[in-house]
Structure formats: structure tokens, C-alpha cells
Design a protein around this motif. Structure first.
Motif, PDB file in Angstrom:
ATOM      1  N   VAL A 169       0.829  -1.259  -0.159  1.00 51.80           N
ATOM      2  CA  VAL A 169      -0.110  -0.135   0.050  1.00 51.80           C
ATOM      3  C   VAL A 169       1.087   1.114   0.044  1.00 51.80           C
ATOM      4  O   VAL A 169       1.850   1.376   0.839  1.00 51.80           O
ATOM      5  CB  VAL A 169      -0.801   0.155   1.443  1.00 51.80           C
ATOM      6  CG1 VAL A 169      -1.640   1.196   1.294  1.00 51.80           C
ATOM      7  CG2 VAL A 169      -1.978  -1.356   1.208  1.00 51.80           C
ATOM      8  N   SER A 170       0.632   2.118  -0.953  1.00 57.68           N
ATOM      9  CA  SER A 170       1.363   3.499  -1.106  1.00 57.68           C
ATOM     10  C   SER A 170       0.069   4.433  -0.606  1.00 57.68           C
ATOM     11  O   SER A 170      -1.037   4.310  -0.755  1.00 57.68           O
ATOM     12  CB  SER A 170       1.896   3.678  -2.044  1.00 57.68           C
ATOM     13  OG  SER A 170       0.884   3.849  -3.109  1.00 57.68           O
ATOM     14  N   ILE A 171       0.751   5.756  -0.163  1.00 61.79           N
ATOM     15  CA  ILE A 171      -0.270   6.797   0.006  1.00 61.79           C
ATOM     16  C   ILE A 171       0.401   8.158  -0.538  1.00 61.79           C
ATOM     17  O   ILE A 171       1.419   8.509  -0.313  1.00 61.79           O
ATOM     18  CB  ILE A 171      -0.366   7.081   1.476  1.00 61.79           C
ATOM     19  CG1 ILE A 171      -1.041   5.932   2.156  1.00 61.79           C
ATOM     20  CG2 ILE A 171      -1.290   8.490   1.992  1.00 61.79           C
ATOM     21  CD1 ILE A 171      -1.326   6.068   4.081  1.00 61.79           C
ATOM     22  N   LYS A 172      -0.289   8.596  -1.258  1.00 56.97           N
ATOM     23  CA  LYS A 172      -0.324  10.041  -1.806  1.00 56.97           C
ATOM     24  C   LYS A 172      -0.735  11.102  -0.900  1.00 56.97           C
ATOM     25  O   LYS A 172      -1.801  11.176  -0.517  1.00 56.97           O
ATOM     26  CB  LYS A 172      -0.754  10.290  -3.262  1.00 56.97           C
ATOM     27  CG  LYS A 172      -0.196   9.468  -4.179  1.00 56.97           C
ATOM     28  CD  LYS A 172      -0.939   9.860  -5.665  1.00 56.97           C
ATOM     29  CE  LYS A 172      -0.428   9.130  -6.949  1.00 56.97           C
ATOM     30  NZ  LYS A 172       0.972   9.729  -7.227  1.00 56.97           N
ATOM     31  N   ASP A 173       0.228  11.836  -0.422  1.00 56.35           N
ATOM     32  CA  ASP A 173      -0.132  13.125   0.539  1.00 56.35           C
ATOM     33  C   ASP A 173      -0.223  14.259  -0.133  1.00 56.35           C
ATOM     34  O   ASP A 173       0.786  15.056  -0.587  1.00 56.35           O
ATOM     35  CB  ASP A 173       0.955  13.151   1.479  1.00 56.35           C
ATOM     36  CG  ASP A 173       0.781  12.290   2.443  1.00 56.35           C
ATOM     37  OD1 ASP A 173      -0.319  11.464   2.959  1.00 56.35           O
ATOM     38  OD2 ASP A 173       1.689  11.834   3.239  1.00 56.35           O
ATOM     39  N   PHE A 174      -1.304  14.701  -0.701  1.00 52.47           N
ATOM     40  CA  PHE A 174      -1.502  15.984  -1.492  1.00 52.47           C
ATOM     41  C   PHE A 174      -1.439  17.245  -0.443  1.00 52.47           C
ATOM     42  O   PHE A 174      -0.921  18.396  -0.982  1.00 52.47           O
ATOM     43  CB  PHE A 174      -2.811  15.913  -2.075  1.00 52.47           C
ATOM     44  CG  PHE A 174      -2.911  14.964  -3.235  1.00 52.47           C
ATOM     45  CD1 PHE A 174      -2.690  15.168  -4.536  1.00 52.47           C
ATOM     46  CD2 PHE A 174      -3.434  13.659  -2.985  1.00 52.47           C
ATOM     47  CE1 PHE A 174      -2.575  14.038  -5.612  1.00 52.47           C
ATOM     48  CE2 PHE A 174      -3.543  12.679  -3.849  1.00 52.47           C
ATOM     49  CZ  PHE A 174      -3.215  13.182  -5.115  1.00 52.47           C
ATOM     50  N   VAL A 175      -1.798  17.024   0.562  1.00 47.16           N
ATOM     51  CA  VAL A 175      -1.850  18.245   1.524  1.00 47.16           C
ATOM     52  C   VAL A 175      -2.066  17.585   2.932  1.00 47.16           C
ATOM     53  O   VAL A 175      -2.829  16.201   2.940  1.00 47.16           O
ATOM     54  CB  VAL A 175      -2.609  19.540   1.162  1.00 47.16           C
ATOM     55  CG1 VAL A 175      -3.998  19.070   1.467  1.00 47.16           C
ATOM     56  CG2 VAL A 175      -2.449  20.604   1.899  1.00 47.16           C
ATOM     57  N   ASN A 176      -2.011  18.130   4.161  1.00 45.75           N
ATOM     58  CA  ASN A 176      -2.249  17.308   5.617  1.00 45.75           C
ATOM     59  C   ASN A 176      -3.821  17.067   5.640  1.00 45.75           C
ATOM     60  O   ASN A 176      -4.112  15.975   6.314  1.00 45.75           O
ATOM     61  CB  ASN A 176      -2.086  18.431   6.648  1.00 45.75           C
ATOM     62  CG  ASN A 176      -0.598  18.815   6.711  1.00 45.75           C
ATOM     63  OD1 ASN A 176       0.349  17.866   6.393  1.00 45.75           O
ATOM     64  ND2 ASN A 176      -0.305  19.876   7.397  1.00 45.75           N
ATOM     65  N   THR A 177      -4.796  17.523   4.455  1.00 47.13           N
ATOM     66  CA  THR A 177      -6.136  17.204   4.755  1.00 47.13           C
ATOM     67  C   THR A 177      -6.375  16.313   3.631  1.00 47.13           C
ATOM     68  O   THR A 177      -7.750  16.433   3.267  1.00 47.13           O
ATOM     69  CB  THR A 177      -6.870  18.564   4.863  1.00 47.13           C
ATOM     70  OG1 THR A 177      -6.568  19.350   3.810  1.00 47.13           O
ATOM     71  CG2 THR A 177      -6.601  19.282   6.461  1.00 47.13           C
ATOM     72  N   HIS A 178      -5.477  15.879   2.680  1.00 43.69           N
ATOM     73  CA  HIS A 178      -6.042  15.084   1.331  1.00 43.69           C
ATOM     74  C   HIS A 178      -4.976  14.028   1.181  1.00 43.69           C
ATOM     75  O   HIS A 178      -3.717  14.595   0.784  1.00 43.69           O
ATOM     76  CB  HIS A 178      -6.313  16.223   0.379  1.00 43.69           C
ATOM     77  CG  HIS A 178      -6.607  15.539  -0.875  1.00 43.69           C
ATOM     78  ND1 HIS A 178      -6.305  15.841  -2.149  1.00 43.69           N
ATOM     79  CD2 HIS A 178      -7.414  14.353  -1.069  1.00 43.69           C
ATOM     80  CE1 HIS A 178      -6.762  15.218  -3.020  1.00 43.69           C
ATOM     81  NE2 HIS A 178      -7.556  14.205  -2.405  1.00 43.69           N
ATOM     82  N   SER A 179      -5.337  13.034   1.245  1.00 38.95           N
ATOM     83  CA  SER A 179      -4.462  11.824   0.815  1.00 38.95           C
ATOM     84  C   SER A 179      -5.048  10.789   0.523  1.00 38.95           C
ATOM     85  O   SER A 179      -6.387  10.428   0.662  1.00 38.95           O
ATOM     86  CB  SER A 179      -3.446  11.466   2.087  1.00 38.95           C
ATOM     87  OG  SER A 179      -4.268  10.940   3.196  1.00 38.95           O
TER      88      SER A 179
END
Length: 601
Positions: A169-179
Motif C-alpha cells: 500500500v502506498s499513500i499520496k499526500d497531497f496536503v495534510n487534509t488530503h491523501s
């Protein structure tokens, strides 16, 4: 009967603290990162004995700490004097020199996963892709690696790997309130949450089998809840939620088929059990107010690290699913009982637009209070002031100062929509909330208007500077600890992997230039007329030294009262005990001088 002197500033600061731990698979050894010798190193508790023995001598705080399931070695990650360029090493359970696993000067490595046999290390790195990052699978024995993910669109991290290493599993962190989280199989890349245009977050993915992943998300909700994803069916399920509770961390006990969930709404934490087969849940009693880390071993035993406002961070063990706890460490302030420390009162007040703000009020004891209040905006800004032991708070309280610490809009632990309120709005919304808090204190008789002092670090330092520049009439003196002074130079100097989300988080330096200038403290330099103390770590990669340099230079040019301290061997915080003692002592000395000047006048 002997009469002992009252605790001195030095005595208040001569405490030892821990920052991380890991437990061996057979639970005979607990590894803790602590500054027992004045600097952070790894120490071993060989259970059932609780007296620690020194394992390392690298003298640095750690970023990652994991015991391989085979028990053969410990994985540890640390940087150099706060530069945050974390390198990954292996350490023998007996201690000694560390063995570099992934080390590259000027790069940062983020731990992802270690296979049970210790042969494969999964990690994310800035190397080759400093903005969006790349993730790798490293063969520890062969010394070879393959790139699994080339980050695109947003910083992308590897977070979990299935038991037989067939998917991850990978996670894309677009911003602190959006992943967004994705499961990568041999054939596909699947989004764990349903497609939507609404921003949400995903965290803490855990495989309970090769085919099923549990995780935390606030998809289609303001608060995070437990969800799961079935890989063969490609289906998402909402599993378990609690009204007005925000789940922030999770661990799995496979033998008992129990998930332990940390709920973090507001200023303290709660711990819950969720029984997967039955779907039943219950709250687990805790000996602490805030949880920093939890481990669950194959035996079902729980290990929790946490603290309260009057007790330092300690490690606790439970052998009966949290019904009883044994304190494995015993960190305290020498010669000072918990009864001598101050517990806060939780209060709420309305901001100018009616938004309810929660705050912590620490009232100095009547026999020593000096009637002054230190107003303390927290860092982050998407963080919060919580029920933790804050050494500068207790030191100030012991010197007669009361403290007010509001969780203004944008703070974490109050839901996604509340947290988003600071994005692109660093200088207005939170400032108005802080002003409302100041006026609430004055109007309700907590403080006289001429007895307010201002102290903040990081974003709190930024807010201290901004409040000073725009509302100096409220404050007698100001302490800024590595605060942002100019949003334009800040955006230019932040780490590369922050820059992709900085536009939503802070603003676009071109499109929002006018607003960013208006929100920058340095714009109001002429109105900064009160005495100031500025403190900065020379190696800080988040708020670089130039942010403090420029505000200090301009204030000196104007002949203002400005004191400036730069610590050459620190970054974004004070990790070395001698530096911590020096800095906090200077803060108290500075504030005391400001009060004495008033009395002389």
C-alpha cells in the motif's frame, strides 16, 4: 525539621525524557530512545529488570525504531543535529556501532516496512525525486534494491506490505487534509476509497491477510473511522465509527483478531478495542492522557507510550488487554511531585464569527502568581495543544505566570472541516481567533490588558510575530522561537517534498502574492515596538535561519530591543539537554526582566 529550598529553574529542567520505543518479539528486551546521558541514545530494558543499559552513542534523536520479527536486529533511523536528513541503520540487540543500510548524504529516507525475516526493507526516499519521492525494496543481505514507485503528482510513501509480500500500500499526500491510498498488486493499482472530488485522508493501513486491508479514513465524513478494503472483490467497506471521535492510530493483534484504535478528538486521547469476528467494541482504560505510540505483541500484551500535563512521557505495559497497567519507566522531575505541577482547565470561547474555540488555561498557584499571562499559540498550524507535559509551561507556572493556549481554527483533532480552515488563510482566521481569546481573557477578568506576554514556536512563532506587528498594544514583550517571518521566502526555502502542497496549505507565491505579503509578519515591522527574544536552530530545514535573521536585522536597524540566540547544533526543536536548559532559562529570564522593568517604571 529541615526546610528545603524551593525548586529552581535548573531543577525544573533537569528531567530526562523518552521519545520512542520498540519491544523484542519475545518481550525480553525493550529498546527506548532517551536522553539519560544528556543526549538521545538507545538504551535497553532487559525485562523483568527495569534498569536500563546503554546500547548506542550516536547522540542523536531517532526518527524510526523497529525490532525485526526474527529478533536478529533493530532498525533505527536518525539525522545529524536536526537537519532531518534521516539515514537508516541496523543495530545489534546487544548494541554497539550501527551498520548503515540506506545512507546517502543530503537525502532523507522514510521507513516503510521490514519483512518478518528482516531480509527486505521497504522505504521511501528523496533521492532521485526530491519533490514527489521514490519508494524502494532493498535486499538487506544482497545489498541490492529495486524501485517500486516513482512518485508523481504528490509526495508518495510506501506504508504497508502484505504478509507474503505479494502486494503493498502506498499513500499520496497531497496536503495534510488530503491523501489517497492505493494497493499495488502484480496486475493492478487499486484506490482504497471510492472515487470522489471531495478531499479526505487515509492513514494507518494494516493487512490482516493477503487479501484484506484495514485502515483509517474520513472519506465522506468529518471524522476518521475504521474502514476496510477487500482486494479480490475491489470493495470498500465502512466498518466502525464513534460519534465525534477522530481515529488517528491503529495496531493489530493477530492472535486475538483485535484492532486497537486511538481516538483523538480534542485535547486528549482514548483507546478502543475492535473485535473483528464479532464487530464488538469497548473502551480501554488508560494511565495517560495522550498516546504517542502503541505496540501489540503476539502474546496480546500491550505497550503504550504517553503522558499527561503533570507526568512526563513514560512507557506502560498491560498483560490483560489494558485492564491493568505496569509503568516500565519512571520519568519524573527530580524533587518535584506531580501535586506541585499545574493541571489545566479546558475552556471554550466564541470567536468573532461565532466559531467555538477550545483552549487550555493553566492558572499559576495563588501563592506565587505574578498576575501576568503568557499567551501561547501552538505550532503546526495543523496540530493542537493537548494534555501533554510541556516543560516551558510548568517552568513558567513555577515562576508565577499563568498560560492560555487556544486551539484556533486549523488545529487538528476537531474534524477535517475545522482543520481546513487555516489553508490559504494563515494570517486572518487564526489571528482573529487568537484576538478573540485575548479579549475573552481580559473581559472575563483572567488578566489585565497591560499584563499579557506572547510566546510561540514554529507556526506559533509566526503568529507571535504577526500579533506583535498588527496588535502590539496588547503585549508587554514577545518571544519568537523559529517562527516564519516572510511567507514568500518561507515558501521558497521549505523542503522540496513540501512544495507540491504548499499552494493549498499556504498560498501560491505568484497568484496570491498580495495576500501572502499581507499575511507576512515582516510587512508590519514598523509596528513591532515591544521587546523581543528570538531563538533559532541553525540547522532547521523547515523554518530556515534566514526567517529569523531577516526580522532581527530589520528590528536592529530600527533600534528596537531585540535579543537573538542561534543554536549551531539544533534544528526545528531543542534535542540536547544543555541547549534546552539554556533556552528555557533565557525565556524565563527575559520575561522576568520585562516585569521588573514595569515595576521600576
Amino acid at each position: 525539621m529541615l526546610t528545603f529550598p524551593k525548586p529552581s529553574t535548573q531543577q525544573f529542567l533537569q528531567f530526562i525524557r523518552m521519545e520512542d520505543f520498540t519491544v523484542s518479539p519475545d518481550e525480553t528486551q525493550v529498546i527506548i530512545s532517551t536522553n539519560l546521558n544528556g543526549k538521545f541514545n538507545l538504551w535497553s530494558l532487559n525485562l523483568p529488570n527495569h534498569f536500563p543499559s546503554l546500547l548506542t552513542f550516536f547522540n542523536q534523536p531517532i526518527d524510526s525504531l523497529h525490532f525485526v520479527e526474527s529478533g536478529d536486529f533493530i532498525l533505527v533511523g536518525f539525522d545529524q543535529d536536526g537537519d532531518e536528513n534521516v539515514q537508516l541503520y541496523a543495530l545489534s540487540p546487544n548494541g554497539g556501532e550501527v551498520l548503515p543500510l540506506r545512507k546517502e548524504e543530503g537525502e532523507r529516507h522514510f521507513f516503510g516496512h521490514l519483512s518478518n525475516d528482516g531480509k527486505h526493507l521497504y522505504y521511501t526516499s528523496t533521492k532521485g525525486n526530491p519533490m514527489f519521492l521514490n519508494s524502494f525494496k532493498y535486499d538487506v543481505l544482497a545489498g541490492k534494491e529495486v524501485c517500486l514507485i516513482e512518485g508523481k503528482d504528490a509526495p508518495t510513501f510506501i506504508h504497508a506490505v502484505c504478509p507474503h509480500e505479494q502486494s503493498f500500500v502506498s499513500i499520496k499526500d497531497f496536503v495534510n487534509t488530503h491523501s489517497l491510498a492505493f494497493v499495488h498488486t502484480n496486475d493492478d493499482e487499486l484506490l482504497l476509497t471510492p472515487q470522489t472530488n471531495e478531499q479526505h485522508t487515509v492513514s494507518n493501513p494494516i493487512y490482516i491477510s493477503d487479501n484484506e486491508i484495514y485502515f483509517l479514513t474520513n472519506y465522506d465524513s468529518d471524522f476518521s473511522y475504521l474502514a476496510k478494503f477487500n482486494i479480490p472483490s475491489k470493495k470498500f467497506y465502512k466498518v466502525f465509527s464513534i460519534e465525534k471521535e477522530d481515529f488517528t492510530a491503529m495496531k493489530y493483534s493477530p492472535e486475538e483478531e483485535i484492532l486497537y484504535l486511538v481516538g483523538s478528538y480534542g485535547v486528549d486521547d482514548r483507546l478502543y478495542q475492535y473485535h473483528i469476528p464479532s464487530g464488538m467494541s469497548e473502551q480501554v482504560p488508560l494511565p495517560i492522557k495522550v498516546i504517542h505510540k502503541i505496540e501489540v505483541k503476539k502474546s496480546g500484551n500491550l505497550y503504550v507510550m504517553g503522558e499527561t500535563t503533570t507526568r512526563l512521557c513514560n512507557l506502560y505495559q498491560s498483560t490483560n488487554q489494558g485492564q491493568d497497567w505496569t509503568e516500565l519507566t519512571h520519568y519524573r522531575i527530580p524533587g518535584i511531585s506531580e501535586k506541585q505541577l499545574v493541571e489545566p482547565e479546558i475552556i471554550t470561547y466564541p470567536s468573532d464569527d461565532g466559531l467555538v474555540i477550545e483552549a487550555l488555561w493553566f492558572q499559576a498557584n495563588n501563592d506565587i502568581k505574578n498576575d501576568h499571562v503568557v499567551f501561547y499559540p501552538h505550532g503546526g498550524p495543523q496540530a493542537s495543544e493537548r494534555m501533554i507535559f510541556n516543560p516551558i509551561f510548568q517552568l513558567l507556572l513555577a515562576n508565577g505566570y499563568s498560560i492560555f493556549a487556544p486551539n484556533f481554527r486549523g488545529s487538528s483533532n476537531y474534524g477535517l472541516s475545522f482543520m481546513k480552515m487555516v489553508e490559504g488563510n494563515w494570517g486572518d482566521g487564526p489571528r482573529f481567533d487568537n484576538l478573540a481569546g485575548i479579549n475573552w481573557l481580559i473581559n472575563n477578568g483572567y488578566v489585565d490588558k497591560d499584563k499579557l506576554l506572547l510566546l510561540g514556536g514554529s507556526y506559533g512563532g509566526y503568529m507571535a510575530l504577526l500579533l506583535h506587528g498588527r496588535h502590539h498594544e496588547y503585549f508587554k514583550a514577545v518571544v519568537d522561537i523559529f517562527g516564519v517571518s516572510n511567507l514568500l521566502t518561507f515558501l521558497d526555502s521549505i523542503p522540496e517534498y513540501w512544495k507540491s502542497y504548499a499552494t493549498q496549505w499556504v498560498g501560491d507565491p505568484i497568484k496570491d502574492r498580495k495576500k501572502l505579503i499581507a499575511h507576512s509578519p515582516i510587512t508590519y515591522i514598523d509596528q513591532m515596538v515591544k521587546p523581543m527574544l528570538v531563538i533559532q536552530g541553525a540547522n532547521d530545514p523547515r523554518v530556515v535561519k534566514e526567517e529569523s535573521d531577516q526580522i532581527v536585522t530589520k528590528l536592529k536597524e530600527k533600534g528596537r530591543h531585540i535579543e537573538y540566540i542561534v543554536l549551531d547544533d539544533e534544528g526545528h526543536g531543542f534535542q540536547k539537554k544543555e541547549n534546552e536548559i539554556f533556552v528555557f532559562s533565557k525565556v524565563v529570564e527575559f520575561l522576568n526582566q520585562m516585569i521588573k522593568q514595569e515595576k521600576v517604571c
